[in-house]
Design a protein around this motif. Structure first.
Motif, mmCIF file in Angstrom:
data_model
loop_
_atom_site.group_PDB
_atom_site.id
_atom_site.type_symbol
_atom_site.label_atom_id
_atom_site.label_comp_id
_atom_site.label_asym_id
_atom_site.label_seq_id
_atom_site.Cartn_x
_atom_site.Cartn_y
_atom_site.Cartn_z
ATOM 1 N N GLY A 95 0.778 -1.230 0.000
ATOM 2 C CA GLY A 95 0.000 0.000 0.000
ATOM 3 C C GLY A 95 0.808 1.278 0.000
ATOM 4 N N ARG A 96 2.111 1.195 -0.289
ATOM 5 C CA ARG A 96 2.910 2.427 -0.353
ATOM 6 C C ARG A 96 2.740 3.114 -1.699
ATOM 7 N N LEU A 97 2.617 2.335 -2.744
ATOM 8 C CA LEU A 97 2.427 2.879 -4.086
ATOM 9 C C LEU A 97 0.937 2.888 -4.399
ATOM 10 N N GLN A 98 0.476 3.935 -5.023
ATOM 11 C CA GLN A 98 -0.940 4.089 -5.310
ATOM 12 C C GLN A 98 -1.440 2.990 -6.241
ATOM 13 N N SER A 99 -2.689 2.630 -6.057
ATOM 14 C CA SER A 99 -3.335 1.641 -6.904
ATOM 15 C C SER A 99 -3.269 2.092 -8.358
ATOM 16 N N GLY A 100 -2.965 1.149 -9.238
ATOM 17 C CA GLY A 100 -2.898 1.456 -10.654
ATOM 18 C C GLY A 100 -1.563 2.007 -11.111
ATOM 19 N N MET A 101 -0.549 2.002 -10.240
ATOM 20 C CA MET A 101 0.788 2.444 -10.627
ATOM 21 C C MET A 101 1.715 1.235 -10.654
ATOM 22 N N PHE A 102 2.450 1.100 -11.739
ATOM 23 C CA PHE A 102 3.343 -0.036 -11.953
ATOM 24 C C PHE A 102 4.786 0.480 -11.996
ATOM 25 N N PRO A 103 5.646 0.055 -11.042
ATOM 26 C CA PRO A 103 7.016 0.573 -10.999
ATOM 27 C C PRO A 103 7.863 0.040 -12.156
ATOM 28 N N ILE A 104 8.577 0.967 -12.836
ATOM 29 C CA ILE A 104 9.436 0.556 -13.954
ATOM 30 C C ILE A 104 10.889 1.004 -13.793
ATOM 31 N N ALA A 105 11.152 1.979 -12.915
ATOM 32 C CA ALA A 105 12.520 2.474 -12.762
ATOM 33 C C ALA A 105 12.733 2.980 -11.344
ATOM 34 N N TYR A 106 13.973 2.904 -10.907
ATOM 35 C CA TYR A 106 14.377 3.303 -9.568
ATOM 36 C C TYR A 106 15.220 4.574 -9.667
ATOM 37 N N CYS A 107 14.910 5.540 -8.795
ATOM 38 C CA CYS A 107 15.600 6.830 -8.796
ATOM 39 C C CYS A 107 16.004 7.184 -7.374
ATOM 40 N N GLY A 108 16.943 6.479 -6.798
ATOM 41 C CA GLY A 108 17.448 6.816 -5.476
ATOM 42 C C GLY A 108 16.405 6.849 -4.387
#
Length: 159
Positions: A95-108
């Protein structure tokens, strides 16, 4: 979509690998990132820098729009040890990332995400961890629009 120099990517994946991964993790990889993974299984891009427009929001006490410069450290691979969709997926399930968001890259510590929502499908957003409230997603308070799609995002990367 812009061709980038990608270094430190993982071994190539096949469509069957992506199918198995989706089934095993109960998720759907957005089609545009699926295609990207077949070409580049994660890795560090060059160029890597981009800017995020951060308009005023009540929780930030900003009275004007700021521009925030950041960089993609690495695009997430399918299943690498520390730099993968699998490793970042708890941001979604916890539940840290909003629903409907898919992580694709890391930025520090922050993430670049593709939207899987109906109204913003395939748009690129920046998830800014410093504006997260109590390690929980609270509305879209720490999501910032970056680009209308992955190709546009890649085209705006600069050295």
């Amino acid at each position: 979509m812009r061709d980038l120099m990608i270094t430190d990517s993982e071994p190539p994946v096949r469509a069957a690998d992506l199918d198995r991964f989706e089934q095993a993790h109960g998720l759907v990889i957005p089609a545009v990132y699926w295609a990207f993974l077949l070409k580049h299984n994660g890795g560090s891009p060059s160029p890597e820098n981009f800017r995020v427009e951060m308009p005023p929001r009540p929780h930030t006490l900003r009275s004007h729009t700021d521009w925030f410069g950041t960089a993609v450290e690495f695009f997430l691979s399918l299943d690498a040890e520390n730099v993968s969709i699998r490793v970042q997926w708890p941001y979604v399930t916890d539940g840290r990332l909003q629903s409907g968001m898919f992580p694709i890259a890391y930025c520090g510590g922050d993430l670049v995400c593709l939207s899987t929502r109906e109204d913003t499908r395939d748009q690129v957003f920046y998830w800014f961890s410093e504006e997260e409230y109590d390690a929980r997603a609270e509305g879209d308070r720490n999501l910032y629009f970056v680009a209308p799609d992955l190709g546009a995002f890649l085209n705006q990367l600069y050295d």
